[in-house]
Every structure is written in C-alpha cells, then in structure tokens.
Design a protein around this motif. Structure first.
Motif, PDB file in Angstrom:
ATOM      1  N   LYS A  36       0.845  -1.195   0.000  1.00  0.00           N
ATOM      2  CA  LYS A  36       0.000   0.000   0.000  1.00  0.00           C
ATOM      3  C   LYS A  36       0.882   1.246   0.000  1.00  0.00           C
ATOM      4  CE  LYS A  36      -3.624  -2.440   2.432  1.00  0.00           C
ATOM      5  NZ  LYS A  36      -4.160  -2.791   3.720  1.00  0.00           N
ATOM      6  N   SER A  37       0.381   2.291  -0.611  1.00  0.00           N
ATOM      7  CA  SER A  37       1.152   3.533  -0.690  1.00  0.00           C
ATOM      8  C   SER A  37       1.145   4.234   0.669  1.00  0.00           C
ATOM      9  CB  SER A  37       0.546   4.462  -1.744  1.00  0.00           C
ATOM     10  OG  SER A  37      -0.728   4.902  -1.326  1.00  0.00           O
ATOM     11  N   GLY A  38       2.094   5.098   0.849  1.00  0.00           N
ATOM     12  CA  GLY A  38       2.180   5.855   2.099  1.00  0.00           C
ATOM     13  C   GLY A  38       0.953   6.715   2.327  1.00  0.00           C
ATOM     14  N   LYS A  39       0.451   7.269   1.242  1.00  0.00           N
ATOM     15  CA  LYS A  39      -0.750   8.110   1.322  1.00  0.00           C
ATOM     16  C   LYS A  39      -1.935   7.297   1.841  1.00  0.00           C
ATOM     17  CE  LYS A  39      -3.653  11.000  -1.616  1.00  0.00           C
ATOM     18  NZ  LYS A  39      -3.863  11.510  -2.981  1.00  0.00           N
ATOM     19  N   GLN A  40      -2.061   6.079   1.340  1.00  0.00           N
ATOM     20  CA  GLN A  40      -3.159   5.211   1.760  1.00  0.00           C
ATOM     21  C   GLN A  40      -3.001   4.812   3.223  1.00  0.00           C
ATOM     22  OE1 GLN A  40      -3.560   1.688  -0.620  1.00  0.00           O
ATOM     23  NE2 GLN A  40      -5.591   1.209   0.177  1.00  0.00           N
ATOM     24  N   ILE A  41      -1.776   4.504   3.660  1.00  0.00           N
ATOM     25  CA  ILE A  41      -1.509   4.113   5.046  1.00  0.00           C
ATOM     26  C   ILE A  41      -1.854   5.267   5.989  1.00  0.00           C
ATOM     27  CG2 ILE A  41       0.325   3.489   6.686  1.00  0.00           C
ATOM     28  CD1 ILE A  41      -0.335   1.203   4.893  1.00  0.00           C
ATOM     29  N   ARG A  42      -1.460   6.484   5.624  1.00  0.00           N
ATOM     30  CA  ARG A  42      -1.755   7.657   6.459  1.00  0.00           C
ATOM     31  C   ARG A  42      -3.259   7.894   6.553  1.00  0.00           C
ATOM     32  NH1 ARG A  42       2.685   9.441   3.718  1.00  0.00           N
ATOM     33  NH2 ARG A  42       1.473  10.646   2.216  1.00  0.00           N
ATOM     34  N   LYS A  43      -3.952   7.664   5.444  1.00  0.00           N
ATOM     35  CA  LYS A  43      -5.402   7.855   5.420  1.00  0.00           C
ATOM     36  C   LYS A  43      -6.101   6.809   6.296  1.00  0.00           C
ATOM     37  CE  LYS A  43      -8.802   9.084   1.943  1.00  0.00           C
ATOM     38  NZ  LYS A  43      -9.153   9.067   0.545  1.00  0.00           N
ATOM     39  N   LEU A  44      -5.567   5.584   6.311  1.00  0.00           N
ATOM     40  CA  LEU A  44      -6.177   4.511   7.100  1.00  0.00           C
ATOM     41  C   LEU A  44      -5.983   4.705   8.606  1.00  0.00           C
ATOM     42  CD1 LEU A  44      -5.226   1.393   4.947  1.00  0.00           C
ATOM     43  CD2 LEU A  44      -7.492   2.388   5.236  1.00  0.00           C
ATOM     44  N   ARG A  45      -4.985   5.521   9.005  1.00  0.00           N
ATOM     45  CA  ARG A  45      -4.754   5.753  10.431  1.00  0.00           C
ATOM     46  C   ARG A  45      -5.874   6.562  11.069  1.00  0.00           C
ATOM     47  NH1 ARG A  45       0.794   8.139   9.648  1.00  0.00           N
ATOM     48  NH2 ARG A  45       1.936   6.313   8.953  1.00  0.00           N
ATOM     49  N   LYS A  46      -6.504   7.401  10.272  1.00  0.00           N
ATOM     50  CA  LYS A  46      -7.510   8.312  10.809  1.00  0.00           C
ATOM     51  C   LYS A  46      -8.838   7.610  11.021  1.00  0.00           C
ATOM     52  CE  LYS A  46      -5.387  12.205   8.517  1.00  0.00           C
ATOM     53  NZ  LYS A  46      -5.535  13.241   7.502  1.00  0.00           N
ATOM     54  N   LYS A  47      -9.573   8.074  12.028  1.00  0.00           N
ATOM     55  CA  LYS A  47     -10.901   7.525  12.270  1.00  0.00           C
ATOM     56  C   LYS A  47     -11.866   8.064  11.239  1.00  0.00           C
ATOM     57  CE  LYS A  47     -10.791   6.017  16.887  1.00  0.00           C
ATOM     58  NZ  LYS A  47     -11.680   5.590  17.928  1.00  0.00           N
ATOM     59  N   SER A  48     -12.921   7.321  11.006  1.00  0.00           N
ATOM     60  CA  SER A  48     -13.923   7.696  10.028  1.00  0.00           C
ATOM     61  C   SER A  48     -15.265   7.859  10.730  1.00  0.00           C
ATOM     62  CB  SER A  48     -14.015   6.614   8.962  1.00  0.00           C
ATOM     63  OG  SER A  48     -15.055   6.907   8.076  1.00  0.00           O
ATOM     64  N   LYS A  49     -16.145   8.669  10.147  1.00  0.00           N
ATOM     65  CA  LYS A  49     -17.490   8.875  10.681  1.00  0.00           C
ATOM     66  C   LYS A  49     -18.489   8.122   9.815  1.00  0.00           C
ATOM     67  CE  LYS A  49     -16.565  12.538  13.502  1.00  0.00           C
ATOM     68  NZ  LYS A  49     -15.707  12.066  14.503  1.00  0.00           N
ATOM     69  N   LEU A  50     -19.537   7.609  10.438  1.00  0.00           N
ATOM     70  CA  LEU A  50     -20.605   6.973   9.671  1.00  0.00           C
ATOM     71  C   LEU A  50     -21.463   8.060   9.043  1.00  0.00           C
ATOM     72  CD1 LEU A  50     -21.885   4.060  11.941  1.00  0.00           C
ATOM     73  CD2 LEU A  50     -20.494   3.910   9.914  1.00  0.00           C
ATOM     74  N   ASN A  51     -21.801   7.914   7.775  1.00  0.00           N
ATOM     75  CA  ASN A  51     -22.580   8.924   7.064  1.00  0.00           C
ATOM     76  C   ASN A  51     -24.061   8.600   7.010  1.00  0.00           C
ATOM     77  OD1 ASN A  51     -20.301  10.426   6.480  1.00  0.00           O
ATOM     78  ND2 ASN A  51     -19.885   9.293   4.608  1.00  0.00           N
ATOM     79  N   VAL A  52     -24.412   7.327   7.072  1.00  0.00           N
ATOM     80  CA  VAL A  52     -25.807   6.913   6.923  1.00  0.00           C
ATOM     81  C   VAL A  52     -26.512   7.078   8.271  1.00  0.00           C
ATOM     82  CG1 VAL A  52     -27.333   5.047   6.226  1.00  0.00           C
ATOM     83  CG2 VAL A  52     -25.097   5.277   5.163  1.00  0.00           C
ATOM     84  N   SER A  53     -27.570   7.868   8.300  1.00  0.00           N
ATOM     85  CA  SER A  53     -28.244   8.152   9.572  1.00  0.00           C
ATOM     86  C   SER A  53     -28.898   6.902  10.164  1.00  0.00           C
ATOM     87  CB  SER A  53     -29.293   9.245   9.390  1.00  0.00           C
ATOM     88  OG  SER A  53     -30.279   8.824   8.481  1.00  0.00           O
ATOM     89  N   ALA A  54     -29.364   5.991   9.313  1.00  0.00           N
ATOM     90  CA  ALA A  54     -29.970   4.755   9.818  1.00  0.00           C
ATOM     91  C   ALA A  54     -28.923   3.903  10.532  1.00  0.00           C
ATOM     92  CB  ALA A  54     -30.597   3.965   8.671  1.00  0.00           C
ATOM     93  N   GLU A  55     -27.713   3.863   9.971  1.00  0.00           N
ATOM     94  CA  GLU A  55     -26.632   3.122  10.622  1.00  0.00           C
ATOM     95  C   GLU A  55     -26.238   3.787  11.932  1.00  0.00           C
ATOM     96  OE1 GLU A  55     -25.028   0.153   9.817  1.00  0.00           O
ATOM     97  OE2 GLU A  55     -26.718   0.011   8.466  1.00  0.00           O
ATOM     98  N   ASN A  56     -26.185   5.121  11.951  1.00  0.00           N
ATOM     99  CA  ASN A  56     -25.896   5.843  13.194  1.00  0.00           C
ATOM    100  C   ASN A  56     -26.900   5.476  14.275  1.00  0.00           C
ATOM    101  OD1 ASN A  56     -23.626   7.272  12.493  1.00  0.00           O
ATOM    102  ND2 ASN A  56     -24.759   9.049  11.776  1.00  0.00           N
ATOM    103  N   ARG A  57     -28.160   5.478  13.907  1.00  0.00           N
ATOM    104  CA  ARG A  57     -29.224   5.170  14.871  1.00  0.00           C
ATOM    105  C   ARG A  57     -29.089   3.733  15.373  1.00  0.00           C
ATOM    106  NH1 ARG A  57     -33.431   5.468  11.739  1.00  0.00           N
ATOM    107  NH2 ARG A  57     -33.083   7.667  11.381  1.00  0.00           N
ATOM    108  N   ARG A  58     -28.758   2.810  14.466  1.00  0.00           N
ATOM    109  CA  ARG A  58     -28.613   1.406  14.843  1.00  0.00           C
ATOM    110  C   ARG A  58     -27.469   1.229  15.833  1.00  0.00           C
ATOM    111  NH1 ARG A  58     -25.776  -3.063  13.127  1.00  0.00           N
ATOM    112  NH2 ARG A  58     -24.570  -1.839  11.652  1.00  0.00           N
TER     113      ARG A  58
END
Length: 102
Positions: A36-58
């Motif tokens: 994997k590229s360094g850019k991809q590795i750095r991006k994977l370190r960060k946390k992500s937010k759920l975008n779908v409100s139904a999933e958030n509610r679940r």
C-alpha cells in the motif's frame, strides 16, 4: 423485564461523540501494508465517521447511547417555563379582591 444490555462488540469498535456522531477505525490497516502507498496508510490511520443516519441510529441503539444534555440549557428551559406559568397566574391574582386585615 430485564435490563437492556450494551452490545459489547460494538462498544469495542464504535465511539459516539457528544453530538451523536459515530466514529470507527477504518479497515485494512492492520497487516499486508507493504504494497500500500504511504498516502493510503496515512489515510487509514484516521478515524472515520458513519454517514448513513440509519446506521448511526442502529449503532447508538446497540450502545444504549443517550444524547448528552447541556445542564445550562435545561435550567434555562425550566426558568422560561416557570416565567410563563407565573405570567399566567399573575392576572388571576390581580383580579381577586384584596383581603382586608382586621
């Protein structure tokens, strides 16, 4: 009726912020990273937010998350309700004849 239990698997994988947003660790960053590229590795370190409100509610339901309440806002709301109630009672008290003391 028994208590509702927190889903322990979700508790380990998701975090709910004070505003109700759900964050999680991105997948694919634990091994097999050499290609994997360094850019991809750095991006994977960060946390992500759920975008779908139904999933958030679940997730919030499974975690038994109750949204946090600002105590100052609650107090202000209570005082406003008391003021409205006092205004409603004030005209009634003014209409009643004054009691004479002997």
């Amino acid at each position: 009726m028994p208590k509702m239990k927190t889903h322990k698997g979700m508790k380990k994988r998701f975090k709910v912020s004070a505003t109700g947003k759900v964050s999680h660790k991105r997948c694919g960053s634990s091994h097999l990273n050499s290609h994997k590229s360094g850019k991809q590795i750095r991006k994977l370190r960060k946390k992500s937010k759920l975008n779908v409100s139904a999933e958030n509610r679940r997730v919030r339901t499974a975690l038994r998350h109750k949204p946090s309440v600002n105590p100052l806002a609650v107090e202000a709301e209570r005082l406003a309700a008391q003021a409205v109630q006092a205004e409603g009672e004030a005209p009634k008290a003014a209409e009643a004849p004054p009691a004479e003391n002997n």
